[in-house]
Design a protein around this motif. Structure first.
Motif, mmCIF file in Angstrom:
data_model
loop_
_atom_site.group_PDB
_atom_site.id
_atom_site.type_symbol
_atom_site.label_atom_id
_atom_site.label_comp_id
_atom_site.label_asym_id
_atom_site.label_seq_id
_atom_site.Cartn_x
_atom_site.Cartn_y
_atom_site.Cartn_z
ATOM 1 N N ASP A 188 -28.507 -6.023 -24.137
ATOM 2 C CA ASP A 188 -29.582 -5.960 -24.497
ATOM 3 C C ASP A 188 -30.057 -4.749 -25.561
ATOM 4 N N VAL A 189 -30.661 -5.153 -26.104
ATOM 5 C CA VAL A 189 -31.598 -3.941 -27.258
ATOM 6 C C VAL A 189 -32.808 -4.064 -26.975
ATOM 7 N N MET A 190 -33.633 -3.024 -26.694
ATOM 8 C CA MET A 190 -35.234 -2.189 -27.010
ATOM 9 C C MET A 190 -35.668 -1.037 -27.979
ATOM 10 N N ASP A 191 -36.775 -1.666 -28.433
ATOM 11 C CA ASP A 191 -37.000 0.282 -28.698
ATOM 12 C C ASP A 191 -36.742 1.495 -27.282
ATOM 13 N N GLY A 192 -36.811 2.213 -28.103
ATOM 14 C CA GLY A 192 -36.979 3.983 -26.999
ATOM 15 C C GLY A 192 -35.286 4.454 -26.991
ATOM 16 N N GLY A 193 -35.175 5.315 -26.437
ATOM 17 C CA GLY A 193 -34.470 6.274 -26.508
ATOM 18 C C GLY A 193 -33.605 6.459 -25.277
ATOM 19 N N HIS A 194 -32.990 7.411 -24.400
ATOM 20 C CA HIS A 194 -31.974 6.989 -23.585
ATOM 21 C C HIS A 194 -32.900 7.248 -21.652
ATOM 22 N N CYS A 195 -34.352 7.273 -22.315
ATOM 23 C CA CYS A 195 -35.705 7.700 -21.041
ATOM 24 C C CYS A 195 -35.600 6.870 -21.292
ATOM 25 N N LEU A 196 -35.533 5.353 -21.183
ATOM 26 C CA LEU A 196 -36.516 4.661 -21.109
ATOM 27 C C LEU A 196 -37.302 3.965 -20.023
ATOM 28 N N PRO A 197 -37.680 4.657 -18.990
ATOM 29 C CA PRO A 197 -38.260 4.280 -17.776
ATOM 30 C C PRO A 197 -39.536 5.389 -17.991
ATOM 31 N N LEU A 198 -39.402 6.876 -18.854
ATOM 32 C CA LEU A 198 -40.958 7.198 -19.156
ATOM 33 C C LEU A 198 -41.278 7.267 -20.398
ATOM 34 N N SER A 199 -40.340 6.445 -21.655
ATOM 35 C CA SER A 199 -40.801 6.164 -23.310
ATOM 36 C C SER A 199 -41.206 4.914 -22.932
ATOM 37 N N ARG A 200 -40.933 4.572 -22.507
ATOM 38 C CA ARG A 200 -40.961 2.538 -22.966
ATOM 39 C C ARG A 200 -41.017 1.915 -21.386
ATOM 40 N N PRO A 201 -42.177 2.164 -20.403
ATOM 41 C CA PRO A 201 -42.251 1.542 -19.387
ATOM 42 C C PRO A 201 -42.733 0.377 -19.430
ATOM 43 N N VAL A 202 -43.942 0.184 -19.681
ATOM 44 C CA VAL A 202 -44.119 -1.079 -19.685
ATOM 45 C C VAL A 202 -43.372 -2.344 -19.809
ATOM 46 N N GLU A 203 -42.395 -2.277 -21.748
ATOM 47 C CA GLU A 203 -41.818 -3.179 -22.443
ATOM 48 C C GLU A 203 -40.544 -3.249 -21.063
ATOM 49 N N LEU A 204 -40.123 -2.331 -20.941
ATOM 50 C CA LEU A 204 -38.960 -1.602 -19.537
ATOM 51 C C LEU A 204 -39.232 -3.202 -18.387
ATOM 52 N N VAL A 205 -40.263 -2.602 -17.347
ATOM 53 C CA VAL A 205 -40.994 -4.001 -17.125
ATOM 54 C C VAL A 205 -40.842 -5.406 -17.797
ATOM 55 N N GLU A 206 -41.758 -5.389 -18.500
ATOM 56 C CA GLU A 206 -41.387 -6.991 -19.664
ATOM 57 C C GLU A 206 -40.086 -7.464 -19.013
ATOM 58 N N ARG A 207 -38.938 -6.253 -19.228
ATOM 59 C CA ARG A 207 -37.774 -6.793 -19.495
ATOM 60 C C ARG A 207 -36.800 -7.358 -18.270
ATOM 61 N N LEU A 208 -37.188 -6.366 -17.377
ATOM 62 C CA LEU A 208 -36.290 -6.485 -15.532
ATOM 63 C C LEU A 208 -37.819 -7.873 -15.601
ATOM 64 N N GLU A 209 -38.547 -8.340 -15.772
ATOM 65 C CA GLU A 209 -39.230 -9.941 -15.189
ATOM 66 C C GLU A 209 -38.961 -10.880 -14.963
ATOM 67 N N GLN A 210 -38.223 -10.342 -16.655
ATOM 68 C CA GLN A 210 -37.858 -12.007 -17.162
ATOM 69 C C GLN A 210 -36.174 -11.955 -16.915
ATOM 70 N N TYR A 211 -35.711 -10.476 -16.925
ATOM 71 C CA TYR A 211 -34.109 -10.946 -16.209
ATOM 72 C C TYR A 211 -34.613 -11.272 -14.398
ATOM 73 N N ALA A 212 -35.136 -11.478 -13.982
ATOM 74 C CA ALA A 212 -35.682 -11.627 -12.586
ATOM 75 C C ALA A 212 -36.173 -13.546 -12.508
ATOM 76 N N ALA A 213 -36.730 -13.907 -13.535
ATOM 77 C CA ALA A 213 -36.684 -14.831 -13.926
ATOM 78 C C ALA A 213 -35.823 -15.996 -14.593
ATOM 79 N N ALA A 214 -34.675 -15.196 -14.825
ATOM 80 C CA ALA A 214 -33.492 -16.376 -15.654
ATOM 81 C C ALA A 214 -32.522 -15.895 -14.139
ATOM 82 N N CYS A 215 -32.922 -15.604 -12.694
ATOM 83 C CA CYS A 215 -31.121 -15.653 -12.391
ATOM 84 C C CYS A 215 -31.823 -15.976 -10.458
ATOM 85 N N ARG A 216 -33.054 -16.495 -10.798
ATOM 86 C CA ARG A 216 -33.951 -17.329 -9.776
ATOM 87 C C ARG A 216 -34.136 -19.020 -10.065
#
Length: 216
Positions: A188-216
């Motif tokens: 899966d691809v999103m905007d940002g460079g290598h340090c996504l937790p610092l450069s795109r934290p909100v977008e990263l959280v949204e992706r992580l929550e989507q993953y969590a919802a998909a595996c429930r």
């Protein structure tokens, strides 16, 4: 309640996840993020995993997330705690029995062509935040790097691989090939460079929550 177990990369610490951790908690999730014993000359991958597993305690509903070199620790932890999902965030994906030193040639990373003038990690991180990250850099001992990755087989746990389309350290096309080859999954691809937790934290959280919802 989902618990996100956030594992940092080389020369980093739990601080590198602080923006992601805050956003996840605001959304009602639990978070485990600890400093790996990377400054300890005696610590191997097993001790790295021990540190995380101890911090997890008796929590359940676990999603284990590994950033960069944290990809070597994440599957070890996930197998021990029977996690629901492993997520590689610009993560290094190991093979059973392969050392981190062998990983560079084994993935073809050693053959990537880059100019020496490019900033590989923090080019899209806000300058003040990048400066703080550099100030907080920790020592990454070589002890685990030459040791074979300890799992004999890949855990039977679903995996997702998330990469930044502007990553200069683990480029998107290269990451696609490695994920297919080693895990049989598409990235899966999103905007940002290598340090996504610092450069795109909100977008990263949204992706992580989507993953969590998909595996429930």
């Amino acid at each position: 309640m989902t618990t996100f177990v956030l594992i940092h990369g080389a020369e980093d610490g739990a601080w590198s996840w602080h923006l992601v951790e805050a956003a996840l908690r605001e959304r009602g999730n639990d978070v485990v993020a600890v400093d790996l014993p990377s400054e300890d000359e005696t610590a191997t991958w097993n001790e790295y995993a021990d540190t995380v597993v101890e911090a997890i305690g008796d929590r359940t509903d676990l999603i284990v997330v590994g950033h960069s070199l944290g990809g070597f620790t994440a599957p070890l932890v996930a197998e021990r705690v029977s996690a629901d999902l492993i997520v590689f965030v610009a993560g290094m994906i190991p093979r059973p029995g392969e050392s981190a030193n062998e990983w560079w040639a084994g993935t073809g990373h050693s053959n990537l062509v880059r100019t020496g003038e490019e900033e590989p990690f923090y080019h899209d991180v806000p300058p003040a935040l990048a400066a703080e990250a550099r100030r907080r850099a920790r020592i990454q001992r070589e002890t685990p790097m030459g040791r074979p990755w300890p799992l004999e087989r890949w855990p039977s746990i679903p995996c997702r691989v998330l990469v930044g389309r502007d990553d200069r350290f683990l480029p998107e096309d290269w990451s696609r090939r490695v994920a297919r080859d080693r895990l049989g999954v598409e990235v899966d691809v999103m905007d940002g460079g290598h340090c996504l937790p610092l450069s795109r934290p909100v977008e990263l959280v949204e992706r992580l929550e989507q993953y969590a919802a998909a595996c429930r």
